[in-house]
Every structure is written in C-alpha cells, then in structure tokens.
Motif scaffolding. Structure first.
Motif, short mmCIF file in Angstrom:
data_model
loop_
_atom_site.label_atom_id
_atom_site.label_comp_id
_atom_site.label_asym_id
_atom_site.label_seq_id
_atom_site.Cartn_x
_atom_site.Cartn_y
_atom_site.Cartn_z
N GLU A 1 -15.58 -31.01 2.99
CA GLU A 1 -15.39 -32.39 2.56
C GLU A 1 -13.96 -32.88 2.79
OE1 GLU A 1 -17.25 -33.44 -1.14
OE2 GLU A 1 -19.20 -32.75 -0.39
N ARG A 2 -13.49 -32.59 4.01
CA ARG A 2 -12.21 -33.11 4.51
C ARG A 2 -12.47 -33.73 5.87
NH1 ARG A 2 -10.66 -27.86 4.50
NH2 ARG A 2 -10.09 -28.09 6.70
N VAL A 3 -11.61 -34.68 6.24
CA VAL A 3 -11.63 -35.22 7.60
C VAL A 3 -10.37 -34.70 8.28
CG1 VAL A 3 -11.62 -37.28 9.05
CG2 VAL A 3 -12.88 -37.28 6.87
N ASP A 4 -10.55 -33.87 9.28
CA ASP A 4 -9.43 -33.33 10.06
C ASP A 4 -9.50 -33.89 11.46
OD1 ASP A 4 -8.77 -31.83 7.85
OD2 ASP A 4 -9.01 -29.88 8.82
N LEU A 5 -8.35 -34.37 11.95
CA LEU A 5 -8.22 -34.87 13.31
C LEU A 5 -7.14 -34.09 14.03
CD1 LEU A 5 -8.04 -38.73 12.65
CD2 LEU A 5 -10.05 -37.40 13.31
N GLN A 6 -7.23 -34.06 15.33
CA GLN A 6 -6.17 -33.46 16.12
C GLN A 6 -5.05 -34.48 16.31
OE1 GLN A 6 -8.87 -32.55 19.40
NE2 GLN A 6 -8.12 -30.45 19.33
N ARG A 7 -3.83 -33.97 16.33
CA ARG A 7 -2.66 -34.80 16.64
C ARG A 7 -1.82 -34.06 17.66
NH1 ARG A 7 1.03 -38.45 12.65
NH2 ARG A 7 1.66 -39.83 14.32
N CYS A 8 -1.39 -34.78 18.67
CA CYS A 8 -0.58 -34.18 19.73
C CYS A 8 0.83 -33.90 19.22
CB CYS A 8 -0.54 -35.10 20.94
SG CYS A 8 0.45 -34.43 22.30
N VAL B 1 -6.04 -37.76 18.18
CA VAL B 1 -7.06 -37.45 19.19
C VAL B 1 -8.42 -37.30 18.51
CG1 VAL B 1 -7.78 -35.79 20.94
CG2 VAL B 1 -5.34 -36.30 20.63
N HIS B 2 -9.38 -38.07 18.97
CA HIS B 2 -10.76 -37.87 18.54
C HIS B 2 -11.63 -38.45 19.64
CE1 HIS B 2 -14.12 -37.07 15.92
NE2 HIS B 2 -14.64 -38.20 16.34
#
Length: 139
Positions: A28-35, A42-43
């Motif tokens: 129940e987390r939203v994780d995104l990539q970051r450069c 990034v998604h």
C-alpha cells in the motif's frame, strides 16, 4: 453464469524491472523511479531514464495524490471479462510528480468526474497476490 464469470480478467505480469512497483502496491505504497542523474520521474518502470538514458534510477515512495488528466465513462464493457464493471470509469491520472498513469476510478458517481478532479490512491488487492492501483475522488 455470465460471460464475465467465464472469462478471466487479464492481469499485469510483473517483470524484474517492474517488480518493485508491484511490491510497493502490495504494501500500500506508490513507488516511482527517479533518475539520479537528471532528476526526472519515470513511469512506467524502465531500466533507463527516457530523458538522459542513465541507468541510475532509484525507487522513491510518493503520496500518490494527483488529478484526473483525462477520462471516459465506458457504458459498454471494453472487453467481455469486464462486463461486470460497467460503467467502466477509465482515466489517466497525473500525479503531483508529473507522471501520468492509466487507471480506473472507484467510489465516484460518473456524473461527478471532471478533468482536474483531485484523486488519491486506492490499493485493489487481488486474490492472485497482485495489487492494482486505482484512484478515488478526494476533497
């Protein structure tokens, strides 16, 4: 038995690159990539930044808040397995970080949906262990 009962709904298939995204949703987390090199969010999950091609991407937890960028209310099922979800509330949500995600809206009257409507994440835990990210209206 309905057509929807007879046909399984398609489910995402996590890959080694996208697995951290799905693991976060299960928690129940939203994780995104970051450069790490240019700072771009990034998604969808990738192995390289689409802006600078760096492979230095770090998974970062975000709050998942955003707004409806665009939407449609499908009065007919988009495919037979989704016949039990009519009307389908299909949307693209733009998170605060600027990334856009295709999703479905839940717990909202179709007549109340509008572009710019604030939304928050909803974690839809499936019986197969996969959690989908949906959104509900807030405010």
């Amino acid at each position: 038995m309905t057509v929807a009962d007879a046909l399984a709904k398609p489910r995402p298939q996590p890959t080694p690159v996208s697995q951290p995204f799905w693991d976060a949703l299960r928690a129940e987390r939203v994780d995104l990539q970051r450069c790490d090199d240019c700072g771009r969010w990034v998604h969808y999950p990738r192995s390289r930044c689409p802006a600078c091609l760096s492979d230095r991407l770090t998974w970062t937890t975000v709050d998942g808040l955003g707004t409806v960028y665009t939407f449609t209310v499908a009065e007919q099922a988009t495919a037979p397995p989704f016949a039990d979800e009519v009307p389908q509330l299909l949307a693209v949500v733009e998170l605060t970080e600027g990334v856009r995600m295709s999703t479905t809206l839940v717990d909202v009257d179709p007549a109340d949906i509008s572009v710019g409507m604030p939304v928050a994440p909803v974690f839809d835990h499936g019986d197969d262990g996969l959690t989908l990210l949906r959104f509900r209206a807030v405010g």
